[in-house]
Design a protein around this motif. Structure first.
Motif, PDB file in Angstrom:
ATOM      1  N   PRO A 139       6.003   6.510  -8.767  1.00 12.49           N
ATOM      2  CA  PRO A 139       7.461   6.638  -8.729  1.00 12.49           C
ATOM      3  C   PRO A 139       7.954   6.546  -7.281  1.00 12.49           C
ATOM      4  CG  PRO A 139       6.460   8.418  -9.998  1.00 12.49           C
ATOM      5  CD  PRO A 139       5.347   7.646  -9.371  1.00 12.49           C
ATOM      6  N   LYS A 140       9.136   6.017  -7.080  1.00 15.97           N
ATOM      7  CA  LYS A 140       9.634   5.740  -5.731  1.00 15.97           C
ATOM      8  C   LYS A 140       9.613   6.969  -4.818  1.00 15.97           C
ATOM      9  CE  LYS A 140      12.922   2.954  -3.329  1.00 15.97           C
ATOM     10  NZ  LYS A 140      13.635   1.717  -3.462  1.00 15.97           N
ATOM     11  N   GLU A 141       9.845   8.161  -5.354  1.00 18.96           N
ATOM     12  CA  GLU A 141       9.853   9.366  -4.518  1.00 18.96           C
ATOM     13  C   GLU A 141       8.450   9.730  -4.015  1.00 18.96           C
ATOM     14  OE1 GLU A 141       9.803  10.523  -8.857  1.00 18.96           O
ATOM     15  OE2 GLU A 141      11.152   9.316  -7.647  1.00 18.96           O
ATOM     16  N   GLU A 142       7.403   9.140  -4.602  1.00 19.50           N
ATOM     17  CA  GLU A 142       6.030   9.401  -4.154  1.00 19.50           C
ATOM     18  C   GLU A 142       5.495   8.312  -3.230  1.00 19.50           C
ATOM     19  OE1 GLU A 142       3.244  10.572  -7.196  1.00 19.50           O
ATOM     20  OE2 GLU A 142       4.845  11.517  -8.368  1.00 19.50           O
ATOM     21  N   TRP A 143       6.275   7.269  -2.969  1.00 19.35           N
ATOM     22  CA  TRP A 143       5.850   6.228  -2.035  1.00 19.35           C
ATOM     23  C   TRP A 143       5.723   6.832  -0.639  1.00 19.35           C
ATOM     24  CZ3 TRP A 143       9.297   1.309  -3.132  1.00 19.35           C
ATOM     25  CH2 TRP A 143       9.045   0.861  -4.430  1.00 19.35           C
ATOM     26  N   THR A 144       4.843   6.276   0.154  1.00 22.71           N
ATOM     27  CA  THR A 144       4.708   6.709   1.537  1.00 22.71           C
ATOM     28  C   THR A 144       5.906   6.199   2.331  1.00 22.71           C
ATOM     29  OG1 THR A 144       2.303   6.631   1.365  1.00 22.71           O
ATOM     30  CG2 THR A 144       3.230   6.632   3.587  1.00 22.71           C
ATOM     31  N   LYS A 145       6.571   7.108   3.000  1.00 21.41           N
ATOM     32  CA  LYS A 145       7.718   6.727   3.819  1.00 21.41           C
ATOM     33  C   LYS A 145       7.231   6.224   5.174  1.00 21.41           C
ATOM     34  CE  LYS A 145      10.310  10.320   1.483  1.00 21.41           C
ATOM     35  NZ  LYS A 145       9.256  10.435   0.500  1.00 21.41           N
ATOM     36  N   TYR A 198       0.815  -1.211   0.000  1.00 20.30           N
ATOM     37  CA  TYR A 198       0.000   0.000   0.000  1.00 20.30           C
ATOM     38  C   TYR A 198       0.854   1.269   0.000  1.00 20.30           C
ATOM     39  CZ  TYR A 198       0.720   0.246   5.100  1.00 20.30           C
ATOM     40  OH  TYR A 198       1.261   0.319   6.352  1.00 20.30           O
ATOM     41  N   ARG A 199       2.036   1.218   0.594  1.00 13.88           N
ATOM     42  CA  ARG A 199       2.913   2.401   0.589  1.00 13.88           C
ATOM     43  C   ARG A 199       3.419   2.710  -0.814  1.00 13.88           C
ATOM     44  NH1 ARG A 199       6.582   1.442   6.004  1.00 13.88           N
ATOM     45  NH2 ARG A 199       4.953   1.967   7.506  1.00 13.88           N
ATOM     46  N   LYS A 200       3.558   1.681  -1.653  1.00 16.32           N
ATOM     47  CA  LYS A 200       4.016   1.886  -3.024  1.00 16.32           C
ATOM     48  C   LYS A 200       2.947   2.574  -3.867  1.00 16.32           C
ATOM     49  CE  LYS A 200       7.101  -2.057  -2.790  1.00 16.32           C
ATOM     50  NZ  LYS A 200       7.379  -3.413  -3.249  1.00 16.32           N
ATOM     51  N   LEU A 201       1.723   2.606  -3.359  1.00 22.54           N
ATOM     52  CA  LEU A 201       0.630   3.313  -4.020  1.00 22.54           C
ATOM     53  C   LEU A 201       0.380   4.673  -3.375  1.00 22.54           C
ATOM     54  CD1 LEU A 201      -1.841   0.340  -4.495  1.00 22.54           C
ATOM     55  CD2 LEU A 201      -0.481   1.472  -6.259  1.00 22.54           C
ATOM     56  N   GLY A 202       1.238   5.044  -2.413  1.00 25.52           N
ATOM     57  CA  GLY A 202       1.113   6.340  -1.759  1.00 25.52           C
ATOM     58  C   GLY A 202       0.097   6.379  -0.641  1.00 25.52           C
ATOM     59  N   LEU A 203      -0.353   5.227  -0.171  1.00 25.86           N
ATOM     60  CA  LEU A 203      -1.356   5.166   0.882  1.00 25.86           C
ATOM     61  C   LEU A 203      -0.719   5.069   2.261  1.00 25.86           C
ATOM     62  CD1 LEU A 203      -3.837   2.653  -0.775  1.00 25.86           C
ATOM     63  CD2 LEU A 203      -4.166   5.107  -0.499  1.00 25.86           C
ATOM     64  N   ARG A 204      -1.499   5.420   3.258  1.00 24.10           N
ATOM     65  CA  ARG A 204      -1.124   5.200   4.648  1.00 24.10           C
ATOM     66  C   ARG A 204      -2.012   4.077   5.183  1.00 24.10           C
ATOM     67  NH1 ARG A 204      -1.274  11.350   6.746  1.00 24.10           N
ATOM     68  NH2 ARG A 204      -1.216  10.376   8.786  1.00 24.10           N
ATOM     69  N   ALA A 205      -1.595   3.450   6.273  1.00 23.27           N
ATOM     70  CA  ALA A 205      -2.329   2.292   6.809  1.00 23.27           C
ATOM     71  C   ALA A 205      -3.788   2.628   7.111  1.00 23.27           C
ATOM     72  CB  ALA A 205      -1.639   1.748   8.054  1.00 23.27           C
ATOM     73  N   ASP A 206      -4.053   3.811   7.670  1.00 19.17           N
ATOM     74  CA  ASP A 206      -5.433   4.169   8.005  1.00 19.17           C
ATOM     75  C   ASP A 206      -6.286   4.436   6.765  1.00 19.17           C
ATOM     76  OD1 ASP A 206      -4.963   3.815  10.668  1.00 19.17           O
ATOM     77  OD2 ASP A 206      -5.241   5.914  11.249  1.00 19.17           O
ATOM     78  N   ASP A 207      -5.656   4.620   5.610  1.00 19.82           N
ATOM     79  CA  ASP A 207      -6.421   4.769   4.368  1.00 19.82           C
ATOM     80  C   ASP A 207      -7.105   3.457   3.990  1.00 19.82           C
ATOM     81  OD1 ASP A 207      -5.558   7.397   4.119  1.00 19.82           O
ATOM     82  OD2 ASP A 207      -3.891   6.876   2.797  1.00 19.82           O
TER      83      ASP A 207
END
Length: 125
Positions: free
Chosen positions: A85-91, A34-43
């Motif tokens: 893109p990797k720079e948009e993944w959720t850290k 999910y982080r690779k899609l830019g999401l956070r766990a609570d999303d």
């Protein structure tokens, strides 16, 4: 809201178990993707629950907008079968709970209301 048992307090009290589980949990989070899609766990919390709907209404406007943006962006990426893109993944440091604390507060309020509603008054003679 469905209640479930959590092993987190048990694991947190045992350093040897924590040292074993931490890499495992990080692997699992990475594998979930999910982080690779830019999401956070609570999303990922499903919105079809009355308590979740209440919690979403209590979100600050900016947090609510950010949630909708992340979900739409992830849906678009998923529809095109591409990761962001990797720079948009959720850290990992950005993946902090924002909805779960509100859900816990709502559950505590509901529990308190039920407790107060079930109070019986006994008159002493």
């Amino acid at each position: 809201m469905t209640r479930y048992m959590s092993l987190a307090p048990y694991v947190a009290k045992r350093p040897w178990l924590m040292s074993f589980m931490k890499p495992l949990s990080e692997w699992y989070i990475n594998a979930a993707g999910y982080r690779k899609l830019g999401l956070r766990a609570d999303d990922l919390i499903i919105e079809e629950n009355e308590d979740v709907i209440k919690a979403l209404k209590r979100l600050p406007p900016q947090e609510s907008y950010d949630r909708v943006f992340r979900i739409r962006r992830a849906f678009q990426a998923s529809a095109t079968h591409q990761l962001l893109p990797k720079e948009e993944w959720t850290k990992p440091e950005e993946d902090v709970p924002y909805l779960s604390p509100i859900l816990e507060a709502i559950k505590a309020e509901d529990d308190e209301k039920k407790a107060l509603d079930s109070v019986t008054i006994v008159r002493s003679h």
